[in-house]
Structure formats: C-alpha cells, structure tokens
Design an enzyme around this catalytic site. Structure first.
Site, PDB file in Angstrom:
ATOM      1  N   ASP A  64      49.592  75.570 -53.395  1.00 24.61           N
ATOM      2  CA  ASP A  64      49.165  74.478 -54.261  1.00 24.61           C
ATOM      3  C   ASP A  64      48.292  74.964 -55.411  1.00 24.61           C
ATOM      4  O   ASP A  64      48.318  74.403 -56.501  1.00 24.61           O
ATOM      5  CB  ASP A  64      48.408  73.426 -53.437  1.00 24.61           C
ATOM      6  CG  ASP A  64      49.346  72.624 -52.541  1.00 24.61           C
ATOM      7  OD1 ASP A  64      50.539  72.510 -52.886  1.00 24.61           O
ATOM      8  OD2 ASP A  64      48.893  72.112 -51.513  1.00 24.61           O
ATOM      9  N   GLY A  65      47.507  76.018 -55.173  1.00 29.54           N
ATOM     10  CA  GLY A  65      46.704  76.579 -56.254  1.00 29.54           C
ATOM     11  C   GLY A  65      47.570  77.100 -57.382  1.00 29.54           C
ATOM     12  O   GLY A  65      47.250  76.926 -58.565  1.00 29.54           O
ATOM     13  N   ASP A 132      41.669  66.595 -59.861  1.00 25.21           N
ATOM     14  CA  ASP A 132      40.358  65.941 -59.921  1.00 25.21           C
ATOM     15  C   ASP A 132      39.396  66.619 -60.883  1.00 25.21           C
ATOM     16  O   ASP A 132      39.551  67.772 -61.259  1.00 25.21           O
ATOM     17  CB  ASP A 132      39.716  65.894 -58.525  1.00 25.21           C
ATOM     18  CG  ASP A 132      39.758  67.242 -57.814  1.00 25.21           C
ATOM     19  OD1 ASP A 132      39.414  68.259 -58.441  1.00 25.21           O
ATOM     20  OD2 ASP A 132      40.140  67.281 -56.624  1.00 25.21           O
ATOM     21  N   ASP A 161      25.390  65.340 -53.141  1.00 23.97           N
ATOM     22  CA  ASP A 161      25.997  66.599 -53.566  1.00 23.97           C
ATOM     23  C   ASP A 161      26.822  66.458 -54.840  1.00 23.97           C
ATOM     24  O   ASP A 161      27.159  67.457 -55.477  1.00 23.97           O
ATOM     25  CB  ASP A 161      26.895  67.151 -52.461  1.00 23.97           C
ATOM     26  CG  ASP A 161      26.091  67.726 -51.295  1.00 23.97           C
ATOM     27  OD1 ASP A 161      24.851  67.790 -51.408  1.00 23.97           O
ATOM     28  OD2 ASP A 161      26.716  68.103 -50.286  1.00 23.97           O
ATOM     29  N   THR A 172      44.843  63.503 -51.986  1.00 25.18           N
ATOM     30  CA  THR A 172      45.023  64.205 -50.707  1.00 25.18           C
ATOM     31  C   THR A 172      44.284  65.545 -50.669  1.00 25.18           C
ATOM     32  O   THR A 172      44.391  66.285 -49.690  1.00 25.18           O
ATOM     33  CB  THR A 172      46.518  64.472 -50.441  1.00 25.18           C
ATOM     34  OG1 THR A 172      47.065  65.219 -51.536  1.00 25.18           O
ATOM     35  CG2 THR A 172      47.278  63.167 -50.294  1.00 25.18           C
TER      36      THR A 172
END
Length: 264
Positions: A64-65, A132, A161, A172
């Site tokens: 996914d990276g 995100d 945080d 997800t």
C-alpha cells in the site's frame, strides 16, 4: 499496453521482485518504462527510462505504501493506477505478483474507481493526499492543543496527540487504527478523528467533503503529515479541503472489507 512502473526498491528482495515482475510483463508484450533513477537502480542503464504522461497505465509494485507513492505520479500524469501487491495487506492493490502471468485478465476482474483526494497549501505548494492529512504532536510526552473549524458544522477543540483528517479511501488506515469508522471509498465525505484526546471532542466528526476544515494550533508545536510524509510544522490557520483532482484506481470487484483485513 504502455506501463509506467513505480516499484519499491528499498532492499534486495524488492529489487529482485520488481525485475521479475517487469520480465513477466514484457514477455506479454507490454512496454515497461520507469523513472531514470529506478531504471538505473534496477538495470544499471537508462534503457527503460520513460515518461508517465506517455503511458496508458501507472503500475505500482509493492504494498500500500508503494500505491500511495505511485498515486502522486498517476495524479500528476492524469492516468489510472493499478497496484500489484508483494507487501503485507495490499488493501489498495488489485492483484498480487503471482497473478502477473495473466496480467491482462485482471481487467475483467477489476473495476475502475474514482477516489476523492484531500488538498493542502503549504508554503505556496499544493499537496494532495489519497489517505489522510495528520496534524500530530512532535515530541513524545507532549500534547497539542488544536482548534478545528468545519464549515456547516462549527468549531471544536482537540487536546491530545493530534487529529487525522481522512478521505473515505484512508478510512481503513490511520483513521481506523485511531477508532474511526470505515467509510465506503466512493462516498463524498471527510472523517475527522482525534488521536488520544484528553480534552475536547474525543469522537469522529463526519462531514461532506465540500466543506473545508481549518485547523489552528495554540503552541505551534504540531507537525503536518500527508499520506505518511512529513510536510512541516503547522503555521497559523491550516486549511484542508477536497482537491479538484481525483485518483482513478483499479480495484478488485466484489471484495469486502473483511477479506482485506478490516473487521466490520
């Protein structure tokens, strides 16, 4: 088909897997090209160097990276993206390395999905995010005090945080790990999920992605991270909005969240 490849090349295993995958694709009469740096690293020559804008499809090789990194190439070139997974979860990937022997058949098993993106402007540069935008504390043991304003919703405070501002695609990922909801990836929404909030709002706020989200930080000690890449420290009021660009990505049909590792 003209393929522009974006491989993970951080270790010997990934390099060997990428070379094997390229060999398999070329044996099926696909033209494979890479950036000059990747071509030199993989093959010691610029023979396979090409331009993403001249391709039919952007292909990421990895997990996914790798997809998130290749997405920036796909968005810039306005080309569709397909991920080939050799990583762990591979949630954003449409196929695995073991399926490349029948690469062309994958298109009958995949659908092309249009994914909304987030956009920020930092020091005059527009930056897009598939998953995100995270505003988070810089130092362990400290906290950040954020003021968040959402159009048509109102203002609220988060002390903890930090906060994850997520697309449905990214729901997800970090959002989910932080206790946020899973959202259908083609919904027109933004999820705003606090990270370990000790004061203020401690639950996810969902808003239409037409609404801009403005974040300010009281002690100027918060970092901005887009899709896992550090952008810099927050400076004054910081605006997150829906990008006018979209990511076209091939995804496997009839794939539920649980099969991808997300329990619902």
């Amino acid at each position: 088909m003209k393929l522009f490849l974006c491989p993970n090349v951080f270790n010997t295993k990934q390099i060997n897997e990428a070379k094997a995958c390229i060999d398999t694709l070329e044996r099926q009469n696909h033209t494979c090209s890479l950036s000059a740096s990747d071509a030199e690293l993989l093959f010691g020559t610029d023979k396979r160097t090409g331009f993403s804008a001249e391709s039919d499809l952007i292909v990421s090789l990895g997990g996914d990276g790798a997809v998130l990194r290749a997405a920036q190439t796909a968005i810039g070139a306005d080309k569709p993206l397909l991920g080939i997974n050799s990583g762990r979860l591979g949630y954003l990937c449409a196929m695995t390395f073991s399926q490349t022997d029948s690469f062309d058949l994958i298109f009958s098993k995949c659908g092309l999905s249009e994914r909304s993106l987030l956009e920020i402007n930092y020091n005059g540069e527009k930056i897009t995010a598939v998953n995100d935008i995270v505003i988070a504390k810089e130092h362990i043991g400290s906290s950040v005090d954020l003021s968040v304003s959402v159009e048509s919703y109102g203002d609220f405070r988060i002390r903890g945080d930090g906060v994850v501002i997520s697309t449905p695609t990214g729901s997800t990922a970090y959002n989910y790990s932080a206790g946020g909801p899973v959202i259908d990836p083609e919904c027109a929404l933004i999820a705003i999920t606090p990270l370990h909030a000790s004061r203020g709002v401690d639950h996810t706020v969902i808003t239409d992605n037409k609404n801009k989200v403005t974040v300010s930080e009281r002690n100027n000690d918060a970092l901005i991270v887009a899709d896992g890449t550090s952008i810099g420290k927050i400076q004054g009021d910081f605006e997150v909005s829906r990008s006018h660009k979209v990511l076209s990505i091939y995804t496997a049909k009839n794939t539920d969240f649980e099969n991808k590792g997300v329990k619902i």
